[in-house]
Design an enzyme around this catalytic site. Structure first.
Site, PDB file in Angstrom:
ATOM      1  N   CYS A 190       0.834  -1.219   0.000  1.00  0.00           N
ATOM      2  CA  CYS A 190       0.000   0.000   0.000  1.00  0.00           C
ATOM      3  C   CYS A 190       0.861   1.258   0.000  1.00  0.00           C
ATOM      4  O   CYS A 190       0.331   2.372  -0.072  1.00  0.00           O
ATOM      5  CB  CYS A 190      -0.944   0.023   1.201  1.00  0.00           C
ATOM      6  SG  CYS A 190      -1.366  -1.589   1.835  1.00  0.00           S
ATOM      7  N   LYS A 245      -9.864   6.860   4.244  1.00  0.00           N
ATOM      8  CA  LYS A 245     -11.208   6.452   4.659  1.00  0.00           C
ATOM      9  C   LYS A 245     -12.281   6.943   3.698  1.00  0.00           C
ATOM     10  O   LYS A 245     -13.172   6.191   3.332  1.00  0.00           O
ATOM     11  CB  LYS A 245     -11.483   6.984   6.074  1.00  0.00           C
ATOM     12  CG  LYS A 245     -12.905   6.777   6.557  1.00  0.00           C
ATOM     13  CD  LYS A 245     -13.189   5.301   6.800  1.00  0.00           C
ATOM     14  CE  LYS A 245     -14.673   4.990   6.824  1.00  0.00           C
ATOM     15  NZ  LYS A 245     -15.258   4.910   5.485  1.00  0.00           N
ATOM     16  N   HIS A 269      -9.049   4.497  -0.946  1.00  0.00           N
ATOM     17  CA  HIS A 269      -7.711   3.910  -0.831  1.00  0.00           C
ATOM     18  C   HIS A 269      -7.459   2.925  -1.970  1.00  0.00           C
ATOM     19  O   HIS A 269      -7.428   1.712  -1.770  1.00  0.00           O
ATOM     20  CB  HIS A 269      -7.607   3.226   0.547  1.00  0.00           C
ATOM     21  CG  HIS A 269      -6.280   2.616   0.858  1.00  0.00           C
ATOM     22  ND1 HIS A 269      -5.088   3.056   0.315  1.00  0.00           N
ATOM     23  CD2 HIS A 269      -5.940   1.583   1.696  1.00  0.00           C
ATOM     24  CE1 HIS A 269      -4.089   2.322   0.789  1.00  0.00           C
ATOM     25  NE2 HIS A 269      -4.578   1.422   1.619  1.00  0.00           N
TER      26      HIS A 269
END
Lengths: 384, 136
Positions: free
Chosen positions: A83, A328, A332
């Site tokens: 990520c 959020k 993402h």
């Protein structure tokens, strides 16, 4: 070393783009960034992406995106750090320009996560963890964060509801961001009643599965100025690492990689946490937001939640976070996230963040985390 | 990815919880990793751990990754082994017993994945509530 500026930014709306392919998402962001910078060529293109091989059956994104973006022939690679892939690609772009090896670099982060079914995407995301000793036991990526969150609550005496301010703040800030996935508010009550994913993590603790792409254009500071915008320089680009597995850490409640990364960035930029006007942190889950605030020196250990509860993370607060919605609520798209964060900090430092503008923002920080804390890339940007 | 050789390589860990003790600094290591995380030497000796420990944290999975659907909902824990290391594993044989941080657990061998129509059935460690020895 040369100083580096961000001379152009571009992004696509984050969402479930069933009608748009990975290469077209990347193209849209690259073209927007090049138009913003006023450039028509580049020396290199770096693509941040985590899951294209697993979810799209497509690797080799460097040459692919270069070709489809009209940049056939340039140096081009995909860069992967789970990520944290997006900021890792920005870091490599920074290295190339700062080291004098390239004068104009385009960095694009892109992820396409909605072509597959939930269990497949969940299994793919778990590749960020230790395959032999975490994922093999059925631990999803959410579960690993849930293990940390429950221990944090146990050790410091918090309830689940104490994490609500991070989700409420993120959704509030996404309202005015046209590129955000979730442009609706979330109340504390709604947070309490959300569906459980891997307890104690519920749906509103979690960032969404989605598609998106964001891009920046990097050039030596001073040599290339934006026609009309304020110049934004990269004051620091730093990386820290930690164990891939949560169970291998001396203290699973401390993001040691984020501490290293933050400290290296502060040292390089010659600033302290008190000098940071806004912080785009990696709120993949609410627990990560709390741990990030602690690791970056904005709160003592176990006190990250208190900072949020006291309203200090809002646009007018002491340290505004997730000012455009964060992971959020902006969304993402994993390998693109780190580039979205840089784009948003640039918007803030240019004074073009609209309703979400942090007053007099001069120094902004973005921190992108790969896995449950194993690769942490921190950038500090400054309005010149 | 769920290949036979890949699981076979891990048989000592999966079936016997074989880790390492560093002969240089004395730290116990699981999973084994050859280079000691404390003193960075390579003077490890293999040692089978007792399999006893306590729950450090836990989470019940309602949305499992592909390959684990048959077990859902299931509970994954971080177990603090009595030798020191943390290990990630599923809890099993819980019946109606409620999981608590600090509860005593012990290792058992259970099926970890079924492998579908053609893949291998994978066995390995899970942890169950410790069975108290009968009073003498």
């Amino acid at each position: 070393m040369r100083e580096v500026a961000v001379i152009g930014v571009g992004q696509t709306e984050v969402g479930e783009h069933w009608g748009v392919s990975l290469r077209h998402l990347a193209l849209e962001a690259v073209q927007a960034a090049m138009a913003d910078a006023g450039v028509v060529r580049a020396d290199a293109l770096y693509v941040g992406n985590m899951l294209s091989g697993e979810l799209e059956g497509q690797e080799h994104l460097g040459a692919l995106v270069a070709d489809f973006a009209g940049l056939r022939g340039v140096e081009a690679f995909k860069i992967e750090a789970a990520c944290g892939s997006g900021a890792a690609a920005v870091r490599m772009g920074y290295v190339a320009v700062a080291g004098g090896l390239a004068d104009l670099v385009i960095v694009v982060g892109v992820e396409k996560m909605t072509d597959t079914l939930g269990p497949d995407t969940t299994a793919a995301l778990a590749m960020a963890a230790d395959a032999d000793y975490e994922a093999a036991h059925g631990a999803s990526f959410v579960t690993l964060n849930a293990l940390v969150m429950r221990r944090y609550m146990h050790q410091y005496g918090y309830g689940h509801q104490d994490f609500a301010p991070f989700a409420v703040n993120a959704h509030q800030n996404a309202l005015a961001n046209p590129y955000a996935m979730f442009r609706f508010p979330v109340s504390s009550e709604k947070f309490r009643r959300a569906r459980m994913i891997s307890d104690p993590i519920n749906l509103l603790d979690s960032s969404p599965i989605c598609d998106g792409a964001a891009a920046v254009v990097l050039a030596p500071l001073g040599e290339t100025r934006h026609q009309s915008m304020a110049t934004v320089g990269i004051a620091a680009s730093a990386v820290g690492t930690d164990t891939l597995a949560v169970h291998d850490r001396n203290d699973p409640l401390v993001l040691a990689g984020a501490e290293l990364s933050s400290q290296r960035a502060y040292n390089a930029a010659g600033v302290r946490p008190a000098d940071i006007d806004l912080f785009e942190l990696h709120d993949a889950f609410t627990i990560m937001a709390a741990l990030s605030l602690e690791a970056a020196g904005f709160a003592d250990r176990g006190r990250g939640l208190a900072l949020a509860a006291d309203g200090e993370i809002g646009i007018e607060g002491r340290i505004p976070v997730t000012t455009m919605g964060g992971l959020k609520a902006r969304g993402h798209p994993v390998g693109a996230t780190g580039v979205y964060q840089i784009v948003e900090v640039v918007q803030q430092l240019r004074g073009l963040a609209g309703e979400n503008q942090v007053p007099n923002a001069r120094v902004g920080m973005a921190q992108n985390i790969g896995g449950s804390g194993a690769t942490v890339i921190t950038h500090i940007l400054e309005r010149i | 990815m769920n290949s036979v050789p890949r699981n076979w390589r891990l048989r000592q860990q999966r079936y016997r919880l074989v880790g390492e003790i560093c002969e240089s600094c004395g730290v116990r290591i699981f999973p084994p990793r050859d280079v000691c995380p404390e003193c960075e030497t390579m003077e490890q000796k293999e040692v089978a751990f007792s399999g006893r420990g306590e729950v450090y944290s836990y989470s019940t999975v309602y949305h499992p990754p592909r390959g684990f659907e048959e077990f859902a909902p299931y509970t994954v824990a971080l177990v603090r082994l009595e030798e020191g290391p943390l290990v990630t594993a599923q809890l099993t044989d819980l019946d109606s017993e409620q999981v608590k941080i600090g509860m005593s657990v012990e290792m058992v061998t259970r099926r970890m994945q079924s492998g579908g129509e053609e893949g291998p059935i994978v066995y390995g460690y899970k942890f169950r509530p410790a069975i108290q020895p009968a009073a003498a």
